[in-house]
Motif scaffolding. Structure first.
Motif, mmCIF file in Angstrom:
data_model
loop_
_atom_site.group_PDB
_atom_site.id
_atom_site.type_symbol
_atom_site.label_atom_id
_atom_site.label_comp_id
_atom_site.label_asym_id
_atom_site.label_seq_id
_atom_site.Cartn_x
_atom_site.Cartn_y
_atom_site.Cartn_z
ATOM 1 N N PRO A 1 0.810 -1.229 0.000
ATOM 2 C CA PRO A 1 0.000 0.000 0.000
ATOM 3 C C PRO A 1 0.839 1.273 0.000
ATOM 4 C CG PRO A 1 0.152 -0.868 2.225
ATOM 5 C CD PRO A 1 0.890 -1.843 1.348
ATOM 6 N N ILE A 2 0.282 2.321 -0.604
ATOM 7 C CA ILE A 2 0.820 3.677 -0.495
ATOM 8 C C ILE A 2 -0.344 4.592 -0.141
ATOM 9 C CG2 ILE A 2 2.021 5.588 -1.609
ATOM 10 C CD1 ILE A 2 3.255 3.641 -3.554
ATOM 11 N N ARG A 3 -0.250 5.249 1.003
ATOM 12 C CA ARG A 3 -1.318 6.134 1.474
ATOM 13 C C ARG A 3 -0.921 7.579 1.162
ATOM 14 N NH1 ARG A 3 -0.064 2.190 4.473
ATOM 15 N NH2 ARG A 3 1.498 3.377 5.616
ATOM 16 N N ILE A 4 -1.734 8.248 0.349
ATOM 17 C CA ILE A 4 -1.417 9.585 -0.151
ATOM 18 C C ILE A 4 -2.530 10.554 0.218
ATOM 19 C CG2 ILE A 4 -0.779 10.936 -2.196
ATOM 20 C CD1 ILE A 4 -0.320 8.270 -3.654
ATOM 21 N N THR A 5 -2.168 11.774 0.587
ATOM 22 C CA THR A 5 -3.145 12.850 0.723
ATOM 23 C C THR A 5 -2.775 13.956 -0.260
ATOM 24 O OG1 THR A 5 -4.154 14.480 2.219
ATOM 25 C CG2 THR A 5 -1.857 13.907 2.633
ATOM 26 N N ALA A 6 -3.798 14.607 -0.837
ATOM 27 C CA ALA A 6 -3.565 15.613 -1.873
ATOM 28 C C ALA A 6 -4.726 16.591 -1.907
ATOM 29 C CB ALA A 6 -3.409 14.938 -3.242
ATOM 30 N N PRO A 7 -4.520 17.792 -2.491
ATOM 31 C CA PRO A 7 -5.622 18.746 -2.647
ATOM 32 C C PRO A 7 -6.740 18.152 -3.512
ATOM 33 C CG PRO A 7 -3.512 19.801 -3.088
ATOM 34 C CD PRO A 7 -3.246 18.327 -3.003
ATOM 35 N N THR A 8 -7.968 18.528 -3.212
ATOM 36 C CA THR A 8 -9.127 17.905 -3.847
ATOM 37 C C THR A 8 -9.114 18.039 -5.363
ATOM 38 O OG1 THR A 8 -10.435 18.333 -1.865
ATOM 39 C CG2 THR A 8 -11.638 17.829 -3.880
ATOM 40 N N GLY A 9 -9.017 19.277 -5.858
ATOM 41 C CA GLY A 9 -9.122 19.493 -7.296
ATOM 42 C C GLY A 9 -7.999 18.846 -8.068
ATOM 43 N N PHE A 10 -6.760 19.148 -7.684
ATOM 44 C CA PHE A 10 -5.600 18.594 -8.376
ATOM 45 C C PHE A 10 -5.533 17.081 -8.180
ATOM 46 C CE2 PHE A 10 -1.156 17.378 -8.782
ATOM 47 C CZ PHE A 10 -0.800 18.008 -9.973
ATOM 48 N N GLY A 11 -5.854 16.625 -6.979
ATOM 49 C CA GLY A 11 -5.761 15.192 -6.686
ATOM 50 C C GLY A 11 -6.726 14.354 -7.492
ATOM 51 N N ALA A 12 -7.963 14.862 -7.670
ATOM 52 C CA ALA A 12 -8.974 14.105 -8.400
ATOM 53 C C ALA A 12 -8.749 14.132 -9.903
ATOM 54 C CB ALA A 12 -10.370 14.662 -8.088
ATOM 55 N N GLY A 13 -7.995 15.123 -10.375
ATOM 56 C CA GLY A 13 -7.778 15.264 -11.816
ATOM 57 C C GLY A 13 -6.386 14.879 -12.235
ATOM 58 N N GLY B 1 -10.674 35.904 -12.738
ATOM 59 C CA GLY B 1 -10.108 34.983 -11.765
ATOM 60 C C GLY B 1 -8.603 34.879 -11.874
ATOM 61 N N ARG B 2 -7.997 34.318 -10.838
ATOM 62 C CA ARG B 2 -6.563 34.011 -10.831
ATOM 63 C C ARG B 2 -6.354 32.710 -10.084
ATOM 64 N NH1 ARG B 2 -1.419 36.580 -7.637
ATOM 65 N NH2 ARG B 2 -2.628 35.732 -5.908
ATOM 66 N N CYS B 3 -5.613 31.784 -10.680
ATOM 67 C CA CYS B 3 -5.338 30.499 -10.045
ATOM 68 C C CYS B 3 -4.182 29.816 -10.772
ATOM 69 C CB CYS B 3 -6.588 29.622 -10.028
ATOM 70 S SG CYS B 3 -7.025 28.960 -11.641
ATOM 71 N N PRO B 4 -3.700 28.676 -10.257
ATOM 72 C CA PRO B 4 -2.636 27.953 -10.949
ATOM 73 C C PRO B 4 -3.051 27.560 -12.370
ATOM 74 C CG PRO B 4 -2.863 27.132 -8.719
ATOM 75 C CD PRO B 4 -4.016 28.052 -8.947
ATOM 76 N N PHE B 5 -2.099 27.571 -13.263
ATOM 77 C CA PHE B 5 -2.358 27.352 -14.683
ATOM 78 C C PHE B 5 -3.100 26.051 -14.961
ATOM 79 C CE2 PHE B 5 -0.838 25.668 -18.809
ATOM 80 C CZ PHE B 5 -1.415 26.605 -19.651
ATOM 81 N N TYR B 6 -2.792 24.977 -14.192
ATOM 82 C CA TYR B 6 -3.374 23.671 -14.503
ATOM 83 C C TYR B 6 -4.898 23.697 -14.483
ATOM 84 C CZ TYR B 6 -4.781 22.598 -9.674
ATOM 85 O OH TYR B 6 -5.413 22.612 -8.452
ATOM 86 N N ALA B 7 -5.476 24.488 -13.570
ATOM 87 C CA ALA B 7 -6.932 24.501 -13.439
ATOM 88 C C ALA B 7 -7.612 25.221 -14.603
ATOM 89 C CB ALA B 7 -7.331 25.154 -12.114
ATOM 90 N N ALA B 8 -6.957 26.238 -15.124
ATOM 91 C CA ALA B 8 -7.553 27.033 -16.203
ATOM 92 C C ALA B 8 -7.176 26.532 -17.591
ATOM 93 C CB ALA B 8 -7.119 28.493 -16.056
ATOM 94 N N GLU B 9 -6.140 25.714 -17.691
ATOM 95 C CA GLU B 9 -5.576 25.333 -18.994
ATOM 96 C C GLU B 9 -6.609 24.799 -19.998
ATOM 97 O OE1 GLU B 9 -1.885 22.663 -20.819
ATOM 98 O OE2 GLU B 9 -2.619 22.299 -18.773
ATOM 99 N N PRO B 10 -7.495 23.854 -19.630
ATOM 100 C CA PRO B 10 -8.443 23.335 -20.635
ATOM 101 C C PRO B 10 -9.343 24.422 -21.220
ATOM 102 C CG PRO B 10 -8.432 21.957 -18.667
ATOM 103 C CD PRO B 10 -7.674 23.197 -18.322
ATOM 104 N N PHE B 11 -9.742 25.383 -20.395
ATOM 105 C CA PHE B 11 -10.649 26.434 -20.852
ATOM 106 C C PHE B 11 -9.916 27.512 -21.654
ATOM 107 C CE2 PHE B 11 -12.374 24.592 -16.944
ATOM 108 C CZ PHE B 11 -13.605 24.149 -17.398
ATOM 109 N N LEU B 12 -8.637 27.710 -21.342
ATOM 110 C CA LEU B 12 -7.834 28.630 -22.148
ATOM 111 C C LEU B 12 -7.617 28.048 -23.544
ATOM 112 C CD1 LEU B 12 -5.196 29.632 -19.440
ATOM 113 C CD2 LEU B 12 -6.919 31.146 -20.438
ATOM 114 N N LYS B 13 -7.398 26.737 -23.618
ATOM 115 C CA LYS B 13 -7.194 26.085 -24.906
ATOM 116 C C LYS B 13 -8.466 26.087 -25.751
ATOM 117 C CE LYS B 13 -3.373 22.968 -23.761
ATOM 118 N NZ LYS B 13 -2.939 21.554 -23.616
ATOM 119 N N SER B 14 -9.625 25.929 -25.087
ATOM 120 C CA SER B 14 -10.892 25.867 -25.820
ATOM 121 C C SER B 14 -11.442 27.245 -26.182
ATOM 122 C CB SER B 14 -11.940 25.116 -24.993
ATOM 123 O OG SER B 14 -12.296 25.865 -23.830
ATOM 124 N N GLY B 15 -10.853 28.294 -25.609
ATOM 125 C CA GLY B 15 -11.326 29.645 -25.880
ATOM 126 C C GLY B 15 -12.426 30.112 -24.950
#
Length: 293
Positions: A93-105, A237-251
């Motif tokens: 086993p490996i037990r990991i904790t991570a932020p919700t948004g980044f962790g789930a995606g 808005g302002r946030c880390p690039f990973y969260a906005a990237e799909p929407f920036l690419k789609s316009g």
């Protein structure tokens, strides 16, 4: 019942101060967690917890037992790691904790090929936007955005990404595009409260870093919530690039002040300094550095 497994469950319940939360962390039922702890108490002929309807706390005996349990589990994992290093196949086993948004995606996407390559490694992922106590929670690894606050933890950087500012085409059409960061004070800004200083955004102007006060009608502790609200045309808005990237690419979102962005986020794999890294944990960290970096 397996005593080692019962000790792991005891550590999780003690760390979360709750049978329900401890069981949830490990992906088991509350009844099973209670059964394991009762077995330990019967085996030891001692009460490990004081129980109330709302929470559980360690008894004096429980505190002493907890400290030794953590040490023994670490030594057991180290022993497993030594054996695994001599084998061709990783397991355990490996037990990991991570932020919700980044962790789930993004994190799950990065872990998928690792688990395909190592099917006998069992990943237990606990998502939370709070900084979970790694040691008391019984975790092997935490994925965290910086800056890091505890000097008792060892961190390995996985990636660096910018904080980006954005708005939807509809918002720009209705309210105009701010020509200068100082104009943000006249706009509805969507604030990510989990950032270090959510009401002040930094920009580089003529080689100098400056902060500008912002505010608005929406705050959230999740970057994805900020992004989705911006996509809906409600503000800037302002946030880390990973969260906005799909929407920036789609316009669906437009990047603002691209040449003035200065703030960056580091993402780390974090683990206790006293904890031996087994072969499977080291392999996972190396994999995440390669995939995410």
């Amino acid at each position: 019942m397996d005593t080692i497994e019962s000790m792991r469950i005891f550590i999780a319940v003690a760390g979360q101060k709750s049978f329900t939360a401890g069981a949830k962390q490990l992906g088991i039922s509350t009844n099973l967690a209670s059964k394991h702890v009762r077995q330990l108490e019967t085996r030891l002929n001692a009460q490990l917890f004081h129980r109330t309807t709302r929470r559980v706390t360690l008894s004096d005996t429980g505190v002493a037992y907890f400290d030794r349990c953590v040490l023994l589990i670490d030594q057991f994992d180290e022993l497993e790691g030594i054996v695994q290093e001599r084998q061709s196949e990783l397991a355990g086993p490996i037990r990991i904790t991570a932020p919700t948004g980044f962790g789930a995606g993004e994190l799950v996407e990065a872990i998928v090929p690792f688990q395909r390559a190592h099917p006998k490694v069992a990943i237990n992922l606990y998502l939370s936007d709070q900084n979970v106590d790694i040691l008391n929670g019984g975790f092997d690894l935490a994925i965290r955005f910086g800056p890091l606050q505890s000097s008792t933890l060892i961190a390995r950087k996985l990636l660096t990404m910018p904080l980006v500012v954005f708005a939807s085409p509809d918002y720009i059409s209705n309210y105009g595009e701010p020509a200068h960061p100082s104009a943000l004070s006249t706009h509805n800004c969507l604030l990510q409260t989990s950032s270090a200083d959510p009401e002040h955004w930094e920009f580089t102007l003529q080689g100098k870093v400056e902060k500008f006060c912002v505010g608005g009608s929406f705050t959230a502790n999740s970057p994805r919530a900020v992004v989705n609200m911006a996509v809906g045309g409600l503000g800037i808005g302002r946030c880390p690039f990973y969260a906005a990237e799909p929407f920036l690419k789609s316009g669906k979102l437009i990047l603002l002040f691209e040449d003035k962005i200065t703030s960056e986020f580091n993402l780390y794999a974090v683990y206790p300094s006293a904890r031996h890294l087994t072969a499977r944990i080291r392999a996972l960290i190396d994999h995440l550095v390669t995939v995410l970096g």
